[in-house]
Each structure stands twice: as structure tokens, then as C-alpha cells.
Scaffold this active site. Structure first.
Site, PDB file in Angstrom:
ATOM      1  CG  HIS A   5       3.566   8.251  -9.166  1.00  0.00           C
ATOM      2  ND1 HIS A   5       4.218   7.188  -8.600  1.00  0.00           N
ATOM      3  CD2 HIS A   5       2.246   8.014  -8.981  1.00  0.00           C
ATOM      4  CE1 HIS A   5       3.331   6.327  -8.103  1.00  0.00           C
ATOM      5  NE2 HIS A   5       2.120   6.808  -8.337  1.00  0.00           N
ATOM      6  CD  GLU A  14       1.901   3.245  -2.789  1.00  0.00           C
ATOM      7  OE1 GLU A  14       0.927   2.518  -3.029  1.00  0.00           O
ATOM      8  OE2 GLU A  14       2.095   4.322  -3.379  1.00  0.00           O
ATOM      9  CG  ASP A  54      -1.820   7.680  -2.788  1.00  0.00           C
ATOM     10  OD1 ASP A  54      -2.652   6.803  -2.524  1.00  0.00           O
ATOM     11  OD2 ASP A  54      -0.847   7.507  -3.570  1.00  0.00           O
ATOM     12  CG  ASP A  86      -4.245   3.114  -3.021  1.00  0.00           C
ATOM     13  OD1 ASP A  86      -4.391   4.298  -2.673  1.00  0.00           O
ATOM     14  OD2 ASP A  86      -3.141   2.626  -3.358  1.00  0.00           O
ATOM     15  CD  GLU A 122      -0.444   5.048  -0.796  1.00  0.00           C
ATOM     16  OE1 GLU A 122      -1.448   4.423  -1.194  1.00  0.00           O
ATOM     17  OE2 GLU A 122       0.274   5.743  -1.536  1.00  0.00           O
ATOM     18  CG  HIS A 173       3.998   8.003  -5.164  1.00  0.00           C
ATOM     19  ND1 HIS A 173       3.049   8.967  -5.194  1.00  0.00           N
ATOM     20  CD2 HIS A 173       3.367   6.882  -4.710  1.00  0.00           C
ATOM     21  CE1 HIS A 173       1.882   8.458  -4.805  1.00  0.00           C
ATOM     22  NE2 HIS A 173       2.042   7.188  -4.494  1.00  0.00           N
TER      23      HIS A 173
HETATM   24 MN    MN Z   1      -2.353   4.809  -3.059  1.00  0.00          MN
HETATM   25 MN    MN Z   2       0.537   5.871  -3.660  1.00  0.00          MN
END
Ligand code: MN
Ligand code: MN
Length: 306
Positions: A165, A190, A97, A86, A285, A157
Site C-alpha cells: 500500500h 479490487e 495482488d 486473495d 482484483e 492501492h
Molecule cells: Mn488482494
Molecule cells: Mn489489494
């Protein structure tokens, strides 16, 4: 809403994250040190003019999220494992992200496919005005159709500048949330799939931290009391998540200092998240911009698997 310049920056960050994930897929292999993988990818992000938005997370088998290499970590990628990588990057707080999963045993192919297909579904469902619960429902349906469970207490998020977030969450199940996603909003979404219980629990393993300072007044007070360490944490990644590895050259006693700041509630320590029944976990994600008639992918995670 994003101005034109910020949109261009965000697309550039998306491209950097895409290339970083591609690099991850090319270099990860059983026997590799997790420390080498994390540092390679973090340096690769920096080499392209961005910063990691958080330490590269490498979460193995039943670990779902929130593990990055410790200082001098000798953990290696196990044979026959399922590995989530990630990655986040940012330029001036504009964050992308994204994550991929690899497995080193073909028996996990379907587990990976469940989360990958769920991310594909998201790409088709996400547009202005869609209720949050409908995106969760689409993820849930796709993962269950593959014979697995979505992880119900992990979510996507809303992302804002310097805020990973930023409030609204996108569930991996239909949670009944009727709030809509709005044109111009940016979401990391994700899907997580598992052959376990579909729930993660906190483990007392801490490798990722962030400052939890809410006002300029509090910052001043804390800076006065703790001096340089606070400024060095801010310098290493503003108020975004960081790892002690990034400060180890400056402080020989970094873990001691960090633990003290956690005790004083100045730092938040992210617990490692582990599947409750020790099921294996897959995750894919991407970060999306919501548009009136659809969405724009920023890291183009799905294109890595065409
Ligand atoms: Mn992530
Ligand atoms: Mn994330």
C-alpha cells in the site's frame, strides 16, 4: 518507471498469481479446511520461484478481507458459502495482488457478477491521466446497476517495490479525489460488492501481521532488544505481511512473542474486516500497470472467467 528487467519479472509474477488463482478455483470446495487451502496455494507460489506477498486470504461470507488460516485452524469452507481467495506473490519485492470469489449456491451468482463486471469496467477506464474518483465512480455505477452496494471503506492501492500500500488509493465509490493515475504506476484494484450496508468494520481477530519499523536506527534498536525473532520475521517475508503459521516450526511460543511485539508497536496486527450488517461480500482484483493509452493486466484475473 520500471526498467525492462523489472517489467519482465513483474509479468512473470503476474503469471504465477494467475496460475495460483486458477488452482484455487479448481481445488476449493465445501468441507475443505481453510488451512489446507492456504498452505497449498502458498506452497504453490513458492514452488514457482516466487514468495507470497502476504498470507493467502480466505474470507468467507460476511468476512470481506484479512483472514488467513491460524496455526492448526480447523475452520472449513461452509456449504452454500461465498468465498474470497486473495493471493499475492512477489519476486525481489515486485508484487502482484489479485483475488477471485467463488460461491457454492447459485443465489449468489449476481453478487459475484457485480464485482466481476466492475473489474471489467476498470480495465476499460484505467489509463494515464484519469482522476482516481472516475475509476471509483465506474466501479460504483457497475455494482449498483447489479442491485448491490460497493464497499466504500475498502480500496485498491498503489504498489511499489516491497510496498503493498504505497499511498494513493483507488476507491470503490466516487470519493471526489481528483488526483490522476500516472503512466508507469502500478495499482491493485479490487471492487467489493455486498448485499449489506456497504461498509466493513474491524473485528478483533488477528491472523496477519507486519513489521512497522520505519528507520534503520529503530531496526537496530529492536534487533538488539528482541534478538532473533525480528530477524526471523524479516527472513520469512522481508517487511511484507506474514502470518504466525510461517514461524511455528521455529518457535513453540510464536503467538506469545507476536502479541508482545504488537503491544510494543513493533508489529501491526491487521483486524479481520467484516461487513457491518453481515451482508455477503464478493471481490475480484487484479494488478494493473497504467499506460498512456490504457493499462496492462498482470494476473489476468478476468481471463479465468471467460
Ligand atoms: Mn488482494
Ligand atoms: Mn489489494
Amino acid at each position: 518507471m520500471l526498467n525492462k528487467e523489472d517489467l519482465e519479472t513483474l509479468r512473470k509474477v503476474g503469471d504465477i498469481v494467475h496460475k495460483t488463482l486458477n488452482r484455487a478455483l479448481n481445488i476449493v470446495r465445501p468441507g475443505m479446511k481453510v488451512l489446507d487451502l492456504c498452505e497449498d496455494l502458498e506452497n504453490y507460489i513458492r514452488g514457482q520461484g516466487a514468495r507470497p506477498a502476504f498470507p493467502v486470504n480466505v474470507s468467507i461470507n460476511d468476512v470481506a478481507a484479512h483472514y488467513t488460516a491460524k496455526i492448526d485452524d480447523d475452520l472449513t469452507i461452509p456449504e452454500k458459502s461465498v468465498v474470497k481467495i486473495d493471493v499475492g506473490a512477489h519476486i525481489d519485492g515486485l508484487i502482484v495482488d489479485a483475488a477471485v470469489t467463488v460461491s457454492f449456491d447459485p443465489i449468489y451468482e449476481n453478487l459475484l457478477k457485480a464485482a466481476l463486471e466492475a473489474l471489467k469496467t476498470v480495465k476499460h477506464v484505467l489509463k494515464h491521466g484519469v482522476p482516481v474518483r472516475k475509476i471509483g465512480a465506474a466501479i460504483e455505477k457497475t455494482i449498483k446497476a447489479h442491485g448491490f452496494k460497493p464497499i466504500e471503506n475498502l480500496t485498491g492501492h498503489l504498489i511499489k517495490r516491497y510496498e503493498l500500500h504505497a499511498g494513493k488509493s483507488i476507491p470503490n465509490v466516487d470519493n471526489g479525489d481528483e488526483r490522476h493515475v500516472i503512466e508507469g504506476e502500478i495499482y491493485a484494484i479490487e471492487p467489493f460488492a455486498t448485499n449489506g450496508a456497504g461498509v466493513v468494520i474491524d473485528y478483533p481477530v488477528f491472523t496477519i501481521y507486519r513489521l512497522q519499523i520505519t528507520s534503520a536506527k529503530q531496526l537496530k534498536k529492536v534487533q538488539k532488544k528482541y534478538g532473533n525473532i525480528i530477524n526471523d520475521i524479516i527472513e520469512v517475508n522481508d517487511h511484507l505481511p506474514f502470518t504466525p503459521r510461517w514461524l511455528k516450526d521455529k518457535y513453540t511460543n510464536i503467538l506469545e512473542l507476536i502479541n508482545k511485539l504488537v503491544d510494543e508497536n513493533i508489529l501491526y496486527a491487521y483486524p479481520m474486516l467484516v461487513e457491518e450488517k453481515h451482508g455477503y461480500v464478493s471481490q475480484f482484483e487484479d494488478t494493473f500497470i497504467v499506460k498512456s493509452d490504457g493499462c496492462e493486466e498482470l494476473a489476468h484475473t478476468l481471463d479465468l472467467f471467460k
